[in-house]
Write an enzyme that holds these catalytic residues in place. Structure first.
Site, short mmCIF file in Angstrom:
data_model
loop_
_atom_site.label_atom_id
_atom_site.label_comp_id
_atom_site.label_asym_id
_atom_site.label_seq_id
_atom_site.Cartn_x
_atom_site.Cartn_y
_atom_site.Cartn_z
N ASP A 250 -14.15 7.56 4.52
CA ASP A 250 -13.62 7.32 5.86
C ASP A 250 -14.76 7.32 6.87
OD1 ASP A 250 -11.06 7.33 4.82
OD2 ASP A 250 -10.63 9.39 5.43
N ASP B 283 0.85 -1.18 0.00
CA ASP B 283 0.00 0.00 0.00
C ASP B 283 0.89 1.24 0.00
OD1 ASP B 283 -1.78 2.03 0.48
OD2 ASP B 283 -2.53 1.26 2.37
N GLN C 285 -4.46 -3.41 12.33
CA GLN C 285 -5.82 -3.24 11.85
C GLN C 285 -6.34 -4.54 11.25
OE1 GLN C 285 -5.26 0.01 9.05
NE2 GLN C 285 -5.22 -1.36 7.30
N GLU D 102 -10.82 9.07 13.35
CA GLU D 102 -10.97 8.21 12.17
C GLU D 102 -10.75 6.76 12.56
OE1 GLU D 102 -8.57 7.16 8.14
OE2 GLU D 102 -8.76 9.31 8.59
N SER E 206 -10.68 3.53 6.85
CA SER E 206 -10.70 3.97 5.46
C SER E 206 -11.12 2.78 4.62
CB SER E 206 -9.32 4.47 5.00
OG SER E 206 -8.96 5.64 5.69
N ARG F 113 5.15 2.21 10.83
CA ARG F 113 5.14 3.46 10.08
C ARG F 113 6.04 4.47 10.80
NH1 ARG F 113 -1.35 3.90 8.45
NH2 ARG F 113 -1.45 1.89 7.35
#
Length: 344
Positions: free
Chosen positions: A245, A56, A125, A258, A261, A110
């Site tokens: 989202d 991704d 996730q 959030e 997505s 990340r």
């Protein structure tokens, strides 16, 4: 987003009890999600080969953690950012029929994240993907799927209340839907994040459609890579975008939150269009992109749902570090400790 220290914060569960509640949420949610969307669990990779186009790209500018593989002549592998494209390839490899799909636990690193209440170096996730018919590539199907996910979240919220009655539910009965262009027209003088805050606070839970394409002011609501979600196809409301989202209002931090997505994935036509828009047509020669353009991959819808984010929201925590083990700056650890925020 800078670190938020809520005034008079009091944790509603001690760390040991929090661990029990996390187990309740994670086990219950994935079971209910699988039933709601007709998904089965599969095993996912932690890393993929560089240069294949499978990882991704997020907003297209973030760099993945990478390392050489001695046993493969020094080829480079990179830790996944998410499994947005890998899942679609797996749908094709398994020959999963329209109306059915898969989900998996995705773990990412990340290094570029700004560390605060909602962002961590470690991302966990549920990545899910579902085969669909070409006729399902429409806004109604997107909204229907988003509502199913929302209803699962509310079901788990009710379970937490039954187990811990002092954690009372906060989500509204229904989730509101707005296109990002509607929010721009509604709040023309606000930034995209300020628009999200306004609408999330008013409605409690909102699905914001159309993430990635430029709006009428020449700027996108938020970034999105060009090769998984379809954000350039005109939908039934006359706006571009078949993605979005899920955003809640967080009463603890008093900010938009959030959770997910998601979107209907690119068709061969929208893939080429979006690669041109983002000035990267050369990606069409990569492994994933060639497979899609050659008709080897099914039409699909998919997304990611933050595991720690869900636990944080449902347990009404002030920091994602209260529900996951990660690394934080020393000054952030000290500030949280002083405020009674216990990081795992």
């Amino acid at each position: 987003m800078a670190l938020i220290i809520p005034p008079h914060y009091k944790q509603k569960l001690l760390p040991e009890t929090t661990e029990i509640a996390i187990k309740t949420i994670k086990e219950g949610f994935q079971t209910e999600l699988a039933a709601a969307l007709n998904l089965r669990r599969v095993t996912a990779p932690l890393f993929v080969l560089s240069g294949t186009g499978i990882n991704d790209d997020l907003n297209g500018v973030e760099h993945a953690v990478s390392f050489p593989i001695d046993a493969m002549g020094g080829k480079t592998a990179e830790v996944v950012h998410s499994l947005a494209k890998w899942k679609r390839m797996k749908l094709g490899a398994y020959g999963i029929a329209p109306g059915f799909g898969l989900y998996t636990d995705m773990n990412a690193i990340r290094t570029f994240e700004d560390l605060d209440n909602l962002h961590s170096l470690y991302v966990d996730q549920w990545d899910w993907e579902k085969s669909i018919n070409e006729s399902d590539r429409n806004l109604d199907y997107l909204k229907e799927t988003a509502n199913k996910i929302y209803n699962v979240v509310r079901e788990i919220e009710r379970r937490i209340y039954k187990q811990f009655p002092h954690i009372t539910p906060v989500l509204p009965d229904k989730m509101a839907f707005f296109h990002s262009e509607e929010l721009l027209k509604r709040y023309p003088d606000l930034t995209p994040k300020e628009r999200e805050a306004k609408v999330a606070k008013e409605y409690g839970a909102v699905f914001i459609i159309g993430i990635g394409n430029d709006l009428s002011n020449g700027e996108p609501h938020d970034g999105r890579a060009p090769d998984y979600d379809d954000w350039s196809t005109e939908n039934s409301e006359g706006y571009n975008g078949l993605n979005g989202d899920i955003v809640f209002w967080d009463n603890v931090l008093e900010c938009p939150f959030e959770l997910s997505s998601m979107g209907i994935r690119v068709s061969p036509e929208s893939l080429l269009r979006q690669l041109e828009i983002r000035n990267c047509p050369e990606r069409a020669q990569l492994t994933f992109h060639k497979a899609l353009l050659d008709g080897e991959l099914p039409y699909s819808i998919g997304g990611g749902i933050g595991q720690s984010r869900l636990c944080m929201f449902l347990l009404q925590k002030a920091h994602i570090g209260e529900v996951q083990a990660s690394i934080w700056p020393e000054e952030q650890i000290a500030a949280c400790k002083e405020a009674g925020i216990t990081l795992l």
